[in-house]
Scaffold this motif. Structure first.
Motif, short mmCIF file in Angstrom:
data_model
loop_
_atom_site.label_atom_id
_atom_site.label_comp_id
_atom_site.label_asym_id
_atom_site.label_seq_id
_atom_site.Cartn_x
_atom_site.Cartn_y
_atom_site.Cartn_z
N UNK A 82 36.52 -8.72 3.54
CA UNK A 82 36.80 -9.97 2.84
C UNK A 82 37.91 -9.78 1.81
N UNK A 83 37.93 -8.63 1.14
CA UNK A 83 39.01 -8.37 0.19
C UNK A 83 40.36 -8.39 0.89
N UNK A 84 40.37 -7.98 2.14
CA UNK A 84 41.62 -7.97 2.90
C UNK A 84 42.00 -9.38 3.34
N UNK A 85 41.03 -10.15 3.87
CA UNK A 85 41.43 -11.48 4.36
C UNK A 85 41.78 -12.46 3.26
N UNK A 86 41.37 -12.18 2.01
CA UNK A 86 41.81 -13.06 0.92
C UNK A 86 43.10 -12.57 0.27
N UNK A 87 43.60 -11.43 0.71
CA UNK A 87 44.82 -10.88 0.13
C UNK A 87 46.02 -11.78 0.42
N UNK A 88 46.77 -12.19 -0.58
CA UNK A 88 47.97 -13.00 -0.34
C UNK A 88 48.95 -12.32 0.61
N UNK A 89 49.04 -11.01 0.54
CA UNK A 89 49.96 -10.29 1.43
C UNK A 89 49.54 -10.46 2.88
N UNK A 90 48.25 -10.39 3.14
CA UNK A 90 47.76 -10.54 4.51
C UNK A 90 47.96 -11.96 5.01
N UNK A 91 47.61 -12.95 4.18
CA UNK A 91 47.75 -14.35 4.59
C UNK A 91 49.21 -14.68 4.85
N UNK A 92 50.09 -14.15 4.02
CA UNK A 92 51.52 -14.45 4.18
C UNK A 92 52.09 -13.79 5.43
N UNK A 93 51.66 -12.56 5.71
CA UNK A 93 52.23 -11.81 6.83
C UNK A 93 51.70 -12.29 8.17
N UNK A 94 50.41 -12.60 8.23
CA UNK A 94 49.80 -12.94 9.52
C UNK A 94 48.67 -13.93 9.30
N UNK A 95 49.01 -15.18 8.99
CA UNK A 95 47.96 -16.14 8.62
C UNK A 95 46.90 -16.35 9.70
N UNK A 96 47.30 -16.42 10.96
CA UNK A 96 46.31 -16.69 12.00
C UNK A 96 45.37 -15.51 12.20
N UNK A 97 45.91 -14.30 12.27
CA UNK A 97 45.04 -13.13 12.45
C UNK A 97 44.16 -12.92 11.22
N UNK A 98 44.70 -13.21 10.05
CA UNK A 98 43.90 -13.10 8.83
C UNK A 98 42.76 -14.10 8.85
N UNK A 99 43.04 -15.30 9.32
CA UNK A 99 42.00 -16.33 9.42
C UNK A 99 40.94 -15.93 10.42
#
Length: 333
Positions: free
Chosen positions: A107-124
């Motif tokens: 969860x700490x990873x999927x809420x990371x702005x870096x993750x959401x910005x880089x790969x929003x669909x995979x993060x979701x």
């Protein structure tokens, strides 16, 4: 909002092996950022031992966090493989403390702005897989927090991927639908339900996923009608009811889920007649009546709580329904 770090700081729940180094084969797979390679390495090294699989998954997701600054896409994929490993090994049952650690770190990873910005669909999608397991955790605070974080990600992708946004919201509401979470973390349960209702009522969601929108609205109404959850913030609960009702009166939703409107109306009528909700919020009856009148549904309860003895069945009450989030009814800045 309770932070993930706060709910994770229970020493007894921290697996002893998290500081151990990664086995070379797993380290190589993590470094590659290839989820299939990570999955294969965990399966091979665990040799069918669920506890070992969970331990390796925990090491893996810790390592994934270290990739966030240099390779956020790889971090998301490695974390997804770790979550997949504990799902495949039924870690919630076979290694609950270690699995909880895996989910909190994911969860700490999927809420990371870096993750959401880089790969929003995979993060979701990582959020979906993580929150869908969180409902099985014994720690209601952790489950509620992960659901809250997941629905936050859903709100971020609402405009770009409404179908995935409602999928996340629906999974989060399933988690907070559990009685243990509603009683143990009512404020967070309400926060998740209110956010999910805002997503469900968004026009773009109804256009692409009317079935999930309707099902989510039904579940939201049930959650926020729980007196314990409602008491956490009556205005937010009324706002969630309003959004849920406006979701199910949509023609597209009625076609996709014919029972949704009747279910929501039934729950709202019960909530409007509830003495417990009335004690918490003296305006509860008129406010719920106002919601029902929007779509032409006449309350089955007597909403007349005013000193003048008005019959709201003949004269609609003027009730202001407040909502703190700008996504109310699908409008955003």
């Amino acid at each position: 909002m309770v932070g993930l770090d706060a709910v994770a700081q229970t020493p007894a729940r921290t697996p002893a092996a998290v500081s151990a180094p990664l086995p070379p084969a797993l380290a190589a797979a993590v470094a590659s950022g290839n989820s299939a390679a990570v999955t294969q390495a965990i399966a091979t090294l665990s040799a069918g031992n669920p506890a070992r699989a969970a331990q390796l998954a925990d090491l893996t997701v810790s390592a994934a966090a270290n990739l966030l600054t240099t390779n956020p896409q790889g971090a998301v994929r490695v974390a997804a493989a770790a979550v997949s490993a504990v799902r495949a090994s039924n870690g919630v049952q076979s290694a609950p403390a270690t699995t909880e650690s895996v989910l909190v770190k994911a969860a700490r990873i999927f809420v990371s702005p870096a993750a959401v910005a880089a790969q929003p669909e995979e993060t979701a999608r990582l959020a979906v897989s993580t929150v869908s397991l969180a409902g099985g955790l014994a720690n209601s605070a952790v489950g509620a927090t992960i659901a809250q974080q997941a629905v936050g990600v859903a709100a971020q992708i609402l405009r770009s991927n409404p179908a995935l946004a409602i999928e996340i919201a629906g999974a989060a509401v399933t988690v907070i639908g559990q009685p243990g979470i509603q009683s143990g973390a009512p404020a967070q349960a309400l926060s998740v339900a209110a956010a999910a209702a805002r997503i469900a009522v968004a026009p773009e969601v109804i256009a692409v996923s009317p079935r999930l929108a309707g099902e989510t609205a039904v579940s939201v109404t049930r959650v926020v009608s729980n007196p314990v959850v409602y008491a956490a913030n009556p205005a937010a609960a009324i706002g969630a009811m309003d959004n849920a009702y406006n979701t199910v009166i949509s023609p597209s939703v009625q076609a996709a889920v014919p029972s949704a409107r009747a279910n929501v109306v039934s729950t709202l009528n019960a909530a409007g007649a509830s003495g417990s909700l009335q004690l918490t919020n003296p305006a509860n009856g008129p406010q719920i009546a106002e919601i029902l009148y929007q779509g032409g549904d006449v309350p089955s309860f007597d909403p007349d709580l005013g000193p003048q003895g008005r019959d709201f069945g003949q004269t609609r009450p003027v009730v202001t329904i407040t909502e703190e989030n700008p996504l109310l009814r699908g409008s955003a800045n």
